[in-house]
Design an enzyme around this catalytic site. Structure first.
Site, mmCIF file in Angstrom:
data_model
loop_
_atom_site.group_PDB
_atom_site.id
_atom_site.type_symbol
_atom_site.label_atom_id
_atom_site.label_comp_id
_atom_site.label_asym_id
_atom_site.label_seq_id
_atom_site.Cartn_x
_atom_site.Cartn_y
_atom_site.Cartn_z
ATOM 1 N N SER A 1 0.261 -12.325 -2.774
ATOM 2 C CA SER A 1 -0.737 -11.293 -2.534
ATOM 3 C C SER A 1 -0.788 -11.032 -1.033
ATOM 4 O O SER A 1 0.260 -10.971 -0.375
ATOM 5 C CB SER A 1 -2.087 -11.742 -3.099
ATOM 6 O OG SER A 1 -3.070 -10.748 -2.917
ATOM 7 N N TYR B 1 -2.019 0.658 -1.072
ATOM 8 C CA TYR B 1 -1.502 -0.709 -0.980
ATOM 9 C C TYR B 1 -2.624 -1.708 -1.257
ATOM 10 O O TYR B 1 -2.443 -2.659 -2.031
ATOM 11 C CB TYR B 1 -0.894 -0.944 0.402
ATOM 12 C CG TYR B 1 -0.288 -2.316 0.577
ATOM 13 C CD1 TYR B 1 0.880 -2.669 -0.106
ATOM 14 C CD2 TYR B 1 -0.861 -3.260 1.414
ATOM 15 C CE1 TYR B 1 1.447 -3.927 0.051
ATOM 16 C CE2 TYR B 1 -0.294 -4.525 1.578
ATOM 17 C CZ TYR B 1 0.853 -4.847 0.891
ATOM 18 O OH TYR B 1 1.410 -6.092 1.040
ATOM 19 N N LYS C 1 -2.995 -4.608 -4.357
ATOM 20 C CA LYS C 1 -3.187 -6.033 -4.106
ATOM 21 C C LYS C 1 -4.530 -6.524 -4.663
ATOM 22 O O LYS C 1 -4.630 -7.670 -5.116
ATOM 23 C CB LYS C 1 -3.082 -6.334 -2.610
ATOM 24 C CG LYS C 1 -1.663 -6.202 -2.066
ATOM 25 C CD LYS C 1 -0.692 -7.152 -2.769
ATOM 26 C CE LYS C 1 0.690 -7.126 -2.165
ATOM 27 N NZ LYS C 1 1.633 -8.035 -2.865
#
Length: 268
Positions: free
Chosen positions: A132, A146, A150
């Site tokens: 992660s 993004y 995550k």
């Protein structure tokens, strides 16, 4: 019996360093990558194979998992490392870029995990190590897609660990802060829109200054190995002063303080 690890995205950066580190610890290593013919670093080694695996291609996923199981009969650890980063204004991102962000970072990770779980469950043991980021619990401007991918990995992993505990399968999240690898040249994409340019360029320029202080791929590989080898129920492994500070702030600081700090760091 020699343990076996399957790593996705092992052609460069964190994945490459992790494959090398596990191999030096005496593990059998399946260093998977989209195009194994482009590997000029790992090369041919005893106890190491390079299956072709594209996390967006279900057939290649199953073929790679089958190859590992036929070769060594087990997968003790899966390291979900393959990633893609889309940076820039959300409004400027096209549909294909948005979908790719989630296809690689979320749906691809899930697909590889699903393919590996039956053998781990049958063995009554195993570990899933999901790469992660501090981006999974903190936020900066122009990283919205993004970050969202995550954050999805974080939520998926945290819930999945409860499902898999009865089968002896551990779930781990390795959460580096800034990383000194070529991810931002090889695996990064960007979106742009004129109206955002002055703000976006200034913000990203300020962020870029931090990369020279980032974690090395080798240091992250050591943490991945430590997480994989641990039999504890520990879920998160923040790595780097920035990741640890962000994690602590997220737990104890009010939102207004975090937002003010983010504006100072990224938009000042």
């Amino acid at each position: 019996m020699t343990q076996c690890v399957l790593i996705t995205g092992a052609s460069c950066g964190i994945g490459l360093a992790t494959a090398d580190y596990f191999h030096r610890q005496g593990w059998n290593v399946a260093a998977s990558m989209r195009d194994p013919t482009q590997d000029h670093i790992l090369g041919e080694r005893p106890g190491l194979i390079r299956p072709q695996l594209d996390v967006c291609d279900p057939k290649s996923i199953q073929s790679a998992v089958n190859e590992v199981l036929e070769r060594w009969g087990r997968i003790d650890v899966l390291v979900n490392n393959a990633g893609y980063g889309l940076i820039g204004p959300f409004e400027a991102a096209d549909e294909m870029q948005v979908r790719r962000q989630f296809e690689v970072n979320v749906f691809g990770l899930m697909a590889v995990t699903r393919a590996v779980l039956p053998s781990m469950r049958a063995a009554g043991n195993g570990a899933l190590v999901n790469i992660s980021s501090m981006s999974g619990y903190s936020c900066f401007p122009y990283y919205s897609l993004y970050h969202s991918s995550k954050w999805a990995v974080e939520g998926f992993s945290e819930s999945l660990r409860y499902e898999l505990e009865p089968f002896g399968i551990r779930v781990k999240l390795v959460e580096p802060g800034v990383v000194k690898t070529d991810f931002h040249t090889r695996s990064k994409d960007s979106s742009a829109l004129a109206a955002y340019e002055p703000h976006c360029e200034r913000s990203l320029a300020r962020m870029d200054r931090f990369y020279r202080f980032g974690n090395s791929a080798e240091r992250i590989a050591e943490t991945v190995y430590r997480a994989a080898a641990s039999n504890s129920s520990k879920l998160r492994y923040p790595l780097g002063w920035d990741a640890r500070a962000a994690y602590l702030l997220k737990r104890i600081a009010p939102d207004y303080l975090i937002s003010r700090l983010t504006r100072f760091l990224c938009a000042g």
